[in-house]
Design an enzyme around this catalytic site. Structure first.
Site, PDB file in Angstrom:
ATOM      1  N   ASP A 243     -11.155  35.044 -32.769  1.00 56.57           N
ATOM      2  CA  ASP A 243     -10.493  35.829 -31.725  1.00 56.57           C
ATOM      3  C   ASP A 243     -11.203  37.142 -31.412  1.00 56.57           C
ATOM      4  O   ASP A 243     -11.654  37.846 -32.319  1.00 56.57           O
ATOM      5  CB  ASP A 243      -9.069  36.139 -32.235  1.00 56.57           C
ATOM      6  CG  ASP A 243      -8.225  36.881 -31.232  1.00 56.57           C
ATOM      7  OD1 ASP A 243      -7.830  36.257 -30.242  1.00 56.57           O
ATOM      8  OD2 ASP A 243      -7.966  38.085 -31.442  1.00 56.57           O
ATOM      9  N   GLU A 317     -14.526  33.372 -29.351  1.00 55.33           N
ATOM     10  CA  GLU A 317     -13.812  33.756 -28.132  1.00 55.33           C
ATOM     11  C   GLU A 317     -14.384  35.070 -27.647  1.00 55.33           C
ATOM     12  O   GLU A 317     -14.179  36.116 -28.265  1.00 55.33           O
ATOM     13  CB  GLU A 317     -12.310  33.942 -28.385  1.00 55.33           C
ATOM     14  CG  GLU A 317     -11.565  34.117 -27.076  1.00 55.33           C
ATOM     15  CD  GLU A 317     -10.590  35.280 -27.001  1.00 55.33           C
ATOM     16  OE1 GLU A 317      -9.791  35.308 -26.057  1.00 55.33           O
ATOM     17  OE2 GLU A 317     -10.631  36.188 -27.856  1.00 55.33           O
TER      18      GLU A 317
HETATM   19  C1  NOJ Z   1      -7.277  37.017 -27.551  1.00 53.04           C
HETATM   20  C2  NOJ Z   1      -6.090  36.123 -27.672  1.00 53.04           C
HETATM   21  O1  NOJ Z   1      -6.376  34.899 -27.055  1.00 53.04           O
HETATM   22  C3  NOJ Z   1      -4.922  36.837 -27.049  1.00 53.04           C
HETATM   23  O2  NOJ Z   1      -3.805  36.005 -26.912  1.00 53.04           O
HETATM   24  C4  NOJ Z   1      -4.623  38.047 -27.890  1.00 53.04           C
HETATM   25  O3  NOJ Z   1      -3.596  38.799 -27.279  1.00 53.04           O
HETATM   26  C5  NOJ Z   1      -5.849  38.929 -28.064  1.00 53.04           C
HETATM   27  N1  NOJ Z   1      -7.049  38.197 -28.341  1.00 53.04           N
HETATM   28  C6  NOJ Z   1      -5.654  39.876 -29.196  1.00 53.04           C
HETATM   29  O4  NOJ Z   1      -5.666  39.189 -30.416  1.00 53.04           O
END
Ligand code: NOJ
Ligand code: MG
Length: 601
Positions: A243, A317
């Site tokens: 993430d 991500e």
């Molecule tokens: C990316 C995640 O996909 C999202 O849902 C989240 O709010 C943020 N990162 C923070 O972790």
């Protein structure tokens, strides 16, 4: 007479014999060209990854919230759909300020979702069905309820610098004024700095106030992150979706402890609390972060070799520009990084107004920049983005799923895309997403809210779409579930789900798993994708991405030979699989897509 007949017969026999002999000799001599041998692929290289948003997939205990047992009970659906791996958004202990992305215990399962035993059962069943399980790994931040934060706030030895702590910026005009250390803005709006009465310092949070950013300049933090990954690898995880990586590092303060401000973007439509008001040069894409990703790769590879398991994957991500995105694959020094960074181009660069030229350009964009020897991937939606048919048009669902499945590399499906689920309506009263609550009000919250793409999955047309028996679900079920649901699509002769099943099965064809590609806009609105591999059947997708009928010529298309057989057609197409196409042009309705099979090149 008899003799003459005999000698003619003998003569003919001899000639035939000689001809047969020569032909046989020629056949034996000239090797028949065999189709090329296919290299074995690692499990992840051509799989379909299905993203599950656990809160909204299936509720087993009637509390209106999806859970692990619910997921386990529906794993057969994933097999039936033809996917190879599931990725679950975070299932770890969390106060749920950001629905699991604010983790308070990285080593435990969130109680609303079940127990560690439920998790183990899920993994065991998934593995027995041949499905890989990818977990969400959130290294950038922890909940302020985590023991890391509590200890750090209390300056417990070993934890003092676990987070990014800063003194107020001195105010020359008023020494009693407590100014924030810099003008940095959180992704969810407002300053990134939050005052801690207890520690008498600010801590940094790039997301919600309750999500404190770890300090990745601290070795103990880096070590702990590897411990967490190792723990879940030992529990049977097949890899991680990582993430928010671009946010791992921030610029350090100068020798006087002063943090630099971001330059202002000049966007006059935004106020100083909104992301985008500044240009983020100090809080994202810092070069230090890629090395951390390369180190994680080394750590999981080492674990994998020591334990002699299948490949364990690292999927990054990262919403970043193309140059920075590609750095996640590895660098020019030969250091290897994530198996792939997610390709968000279909989300960030295309929409309902895009024409076939935009599509062709965007597809080639990734494939052109991707360093040689790597695997591509395609993402059409996730739990942070408006759903695919809502961003594009509902009549494009089968075409977009066809693109996802026919493009080279890994296909990523967000739960519901296989049945064409659209954004649900969530009123302001029902809104729970922190991004919407922080930045919006009753009039504009939908510009920020991620709730519409997170409404529960539509299993059937019973109460709550078969998601839960509870009176109230954590988010309302979208109103269109009576028309759009899995059971109805299984029962129908033609449906998005049935097209999806054909497509996932098709991926076993050598041209799709191992072949080359050709992408072009045949006209402004008709997109063509060809997958070909010498000696194997060729596949072509023709897709009218426009909102009116279109005619495209197929006679000057490379690698495509007639006759062509239709193997998948969109639900609204007048054609059906099995139809043969012999003419040199094709007329497609708005949004119509057809997958064609042709003879080998
Ligand atoms: C990316 C995640 O996909 C999202 O849902 C989240 O709010 C943020 N990162 C923070 O972790
Ligand atoms: Mg439940």
């Amino acid at each position: 007479m008899c003799n003459r007949v005999f000698s003619i017969a003998l003569g003919t026999g001899l000639v035939v014999g000689v001809v047969v002999g020569v032909v046989t000799w020629l056949l034996v001599r000239t090797p028949v060209e065999e189709p090329p041998r296919l290299l074995d692929l690692d499990w992840w290289e051509h799989t379909v990854i299905y993203q599950i948003y656990p809160r909204s997939f299936k509720d087993s205990d009637g509390d209106g919230i999806g859970d692990l047992k619910g997921i386990t009970s529906e794993l057969e659906h994933l097999v039936d759909a033809g996917v190879g791996a599931l990725w679950m958004s975070p299932v770890f202990k969390s106060p749920m300020k950001d629905f699991g992305y604010d983790i308070s215990d990285f080593y435990d399962i969130h109680e609303e979702y079940g127990t560690m035993a439920d998790f183990e059962e899920l993994v065991a069943k998934a593995h027995s069905l041949g499905l890989k399980v990818i977990l969400d790994y959130v290294p950038n931040h922890a909940s302020i309820e985590s023991h890391y934060f509590i200890k750090s706030e209390a300056r417990e030895p070993g934890y003092e610098n676990y987070f990014v702590w800063a003194d107020p910026r001195p105010d020359p005009e008023n020494p009693n004024n407590r100014l924030v250390p810099s003008n940095w803005i959180s992704q969810f709006g407002g300053t990134v700095w939050e005052w801690s009465e207890k520690r008498q310092q600010f801590y940094l949070h790039q997301f919600a106030i309750e999500q404190a950013d770890f300090n990745f300049r601290e070795q103990a933090v880096k070590d702990e992150m590897v411990n967490i990954m190792t723990f879940w690898l030992e529990k049977g995880a097949d890899g991680f979706r990582v993430d928010a990586i671009p946010h791992l590092f921030e610029t350090e303060p100068d020798e006087n402890g002063i943090y630099p401000d971001e330059p202002l973007s000049g966007n006059m439509f935004l106020n100083p609390d909104q992301p985008g008001y500044t240009t983020q040069v100090h809080v994202r894409d810092l070069k230090e972060l890629y090395v951390v990703v390369y180190d994680w790769k080394t750590a999981i590879e080492t674990w994998r070799w020591n334990n002699r398991t299948d490949a364990k994957v690292l999927l990054a991500e990262a919403y970043a520009n193309i140059i920075n995105t590609m750095l996640y694959y590895g660098d020019e020094k030969g250091r290897s990084g994530a198996h792939f960074p997610f390709n968000f181009d279909f989300i960030t660069s295309l929409n309902a107004n895009s024409n076939a030229r935009d599509f062709a350009y965007i597809i080639k964009h990734w494939l052109t920049y991707m360093p040689k020897g790597n695997v591509a991937n395609w993402v059409f939606g996730n739990h942070d983005q408006s759903r695919m048919p809502s961003r594009f048009r509902p009549n494009m669902v089968d075409g977009l799923n066809s693109l996802n499945m026919l493009l080279p590399g890994v296909a990523v499906t967000y739960q519901g895309e296989e049945i064409g689920m659209r954004d649900g309506f969530v009123s302001w009263e029902d809104t729970v997403d922190v991004a919407a609550i922080n930045q919006g009000d009753e009039t504009n919250y939908l510009d920020y809210s991620r709730d519409p793409c997170r409404t529960p999955y539509h299993w059937n047309n019973s109460t709550n779409a078969g998601f839960s028996t509870s009176e109230k679900t954590w988010l309302p079920v979208a109103e269109d579930y009576m028309e759009i649901n899995l059971q109805a699509q299984k029962d129908a002769d033609r449906s998005h789900f049935k097209v999806y099943q054909i497509l996932t099965r098709l991926r076993k064809e050598p041209a799709l798993s191992h072949g080359s590609y050709h992408v072009e806009a045949l006209t402004a609105n008709t997109l063509l994708l060809i997958r070909y591999l010498k000696g194997y059947d060729t596949y072509a997708l023709v897709f009218n991405v426009g909102d009116e009928p279109d005619i495209a010529l197929l006679n000057e298309v490379p690698f495509l030979k007639f006759p062509l057989t239709m193997v998948a057609t969109s639900v609204h197409s007048p054609r059906v699989p099995g139809n043969i196409h012999t003419i040199d042009h094709i007329e497609l309705d708005a949004g119509e897509a057809i997958v064609l099979k042709g003879p080998p090149t």
